[in-house]
Design a protein around this motif. Structure first.
Motif, PDB file in Angstrom:
ATOM      1  N   CYS A  15       0.833  -1.205   0.000  1.00 16.74           N
ATOM      2  CA  CYS A  15       0.000   0.000   0.000  1.00 16.74           C
ATOM      3  C   CYS A  15       0.864   1.250   0.000  1.00 16.74           C
ATOM      4  O   CYS A  15       2.035   1.222   0.368  1.00 16.74           O
ATOM      5  CB  CYS A  15      -0.960   0.002   1.182  1.00 16.74           C
ATOM      6  N   ASP A  17       1.525   5.390   1.069  1.00 20.43           N
ATOM      7  CA  ASP A  17       1.442   6.146   2.319  1.00 20.43           C
ATOM      8  C   ASP A  17       0.086   6.802   2.512  1.00 20.43           C
ATOM      9  O   ASP A  17      -0.291   7.147   3.621  1.00 20.43           O
ATOM     10  CB  ASP A  17       2.571   7.171   2.422  1.00 20.43           C
ATOM     11  N   LEU A  19      -2.574   5.271   2.531  1.00 22.81           N
ATOM     12  CA  LEU A  19      -3.308   4.339   3.400  1.00 22.81           C
ATOM     13  C   LEU A  19      -2.662   4.281   4.774  1.00 22.81           C
ATOM     14  O   LEU A  19      -3.324   4.516   5.782  1.00 22.81           O
ATOM     15  CB  LEU A  19      -3.362   2.941   2.778  1.00 22.81           C
ATOM     16  N   TRP A  20      -1.361   3.984   4.845  1.00 25.01           N
ATOM     17  CA  TRP A  20      -0.775   3.784   6.174  1.00 25.01           C
ATOM     18  C   TRP A  20      -0.615   5.062   6.980  1.00 25.01           C
ATOM     19  O   TRP A  20      -0.416   4.996   8.194  1.00 25.01           O
ATOM     20  CB  TRP A  20       0.497   2.941   6.142  1.00 25.01           C
ATOM     21  N   ASN A  21      -0.746   6.231   6.352  1.00 23.42           N
ATOM     22  CA  ASN A  21      -0.768   7.478   7.135  1.00 23.42           C
ATOM     23  C   ASN A  21      -2.102   7.679   7.844  1.00 23.42           C
ATOM     24  O   ASN A  21      -2.175   8.399   8.832  1.00 23.42           O
ATOM     25  CB  ASN A  21      -0.498   8.689   6.241  1.00 23.42           C
ATOM     26  N   SER A  24      -4.279   2.626  11.045  1.00 18.23           N
ATOM     27  CA  SER A  24      -3.257   1.945  11.848  1.00 18.23           C
ATOM     28  C   SER A  24      -3.075   0.497  11.393  1.00 18.23           C
ATOM     29  O   SER A  24      -3.941  -0.085  10.730  1.00 18.23           O
ATOM     30  CB  SER A  24      -3.658   1.961  13.329  1.00 18.23           C
ATOM     31  N   ASP A  25      -1.942  -0.085  11.763  1.00 20.70           N
ATOM     32  CA  ASP A  25      -1.669  -1.485  11.440  1.00 20.70           C
ATOM     33  C   ASP A  25      -2.766  -2.392  11.989  1.00 20.70           C
ATOM     34  O   ASP A  25      -3.207  -3.331  11.322  1.00 20.70           O
ATOM     35  CB  ASP A  25      -0.321  -1.930  12.019  1.00 20.70           C
ATOM     36  N   MET A  28      -5.827  -2.144   9.841  1.00 25.48           N
ATOM     37  CA  MET A  28      -5.627  -2.857   8.577  1.00 25.48           C
ATOM     38  C   MET A  28      -5.809  -4.358   8.784  1.00 25.48           C
ATOM     39  O   MET A  28      -6.493  -5.028   8.003  1.00 25.48           O
ATOM     40  CB  MET A  28      -4.237  -2.573   8.014  1.00 25.48           C
ATOM     41  N   ALA A  49      -9.501   5.126   4.742  1.00 23.32           N
ATOM     42  CA  ALA A  49      -8.492   6.190   4.621  1.00 23.32           C
ATOM     43  C   ALA A  49      -9.122   7.474   4.088  1.00 23.32           C
ATOM     44  O   ALA A  49      -8.857   8.566   4.598  1.00 23.32           O
ATOM     45  CB  ALA A  49      -7.351   5.735   3.708  1.00 23.32           C
ATOM     46  N   ALA A  60      -3.852   0.254  -2.746  1.00 22.28           N
ATOM     47  CA  ALA A  60      -3.725  -0.967  -1.944  1.00 22.28           C
ATOM     48  C   ALA A  60      -3.843  -2.181  -2.857  1.00 22.28           C
ATOM     49  O   ALA A  60      -4.714  -2.234  -3.723  1.00 22.28           O
ATOM     50  CB  ALA A  60      -4.798  -1.010  -0.870  1.00 22.28           C
TER      51      ALA A  60
END
Length: 67
Positions: A15, A17, A19-21, A24-25, A28, A49, A60
């Motif tokens: 994915c 950033d 998404l991961w910004n 959270s893990d 996900m 997101a 993703a």
């Protein structure tokens, strides 16, 4: 370049950033465990997101390896 062996039944999420910004893990992992269909899981992650601002492009790709 990196090589890794993944165990049977593993999942791999690639994915951006965007998404991961925003997600959270733990979130996900929760979405991926609730939606075993990779397309559905990606759509849910991207929607999550975007609902949090989505100021960056969100990409993703989810792969489920056969178990």
């Amino acid at each position: 370049t990196m090589t890794r062996r993944l165990p049977p039944g593993a999942s791999l999420l690639l994915c951006s950033d965007g998404l991961w910004n925003e997600v959270s893990d733990e979130e996900m992992m929760e979405v991926m465990s609730r939606h075993r269909n990779p397309q559905e899981a990606c759509q849910k992650l991207i929607a999550l997101a975007n609902s949090r601002g989505g100021i960056d492009n969100v990409t993703a790709i989810l792969l489920h390896l056969p178990g």
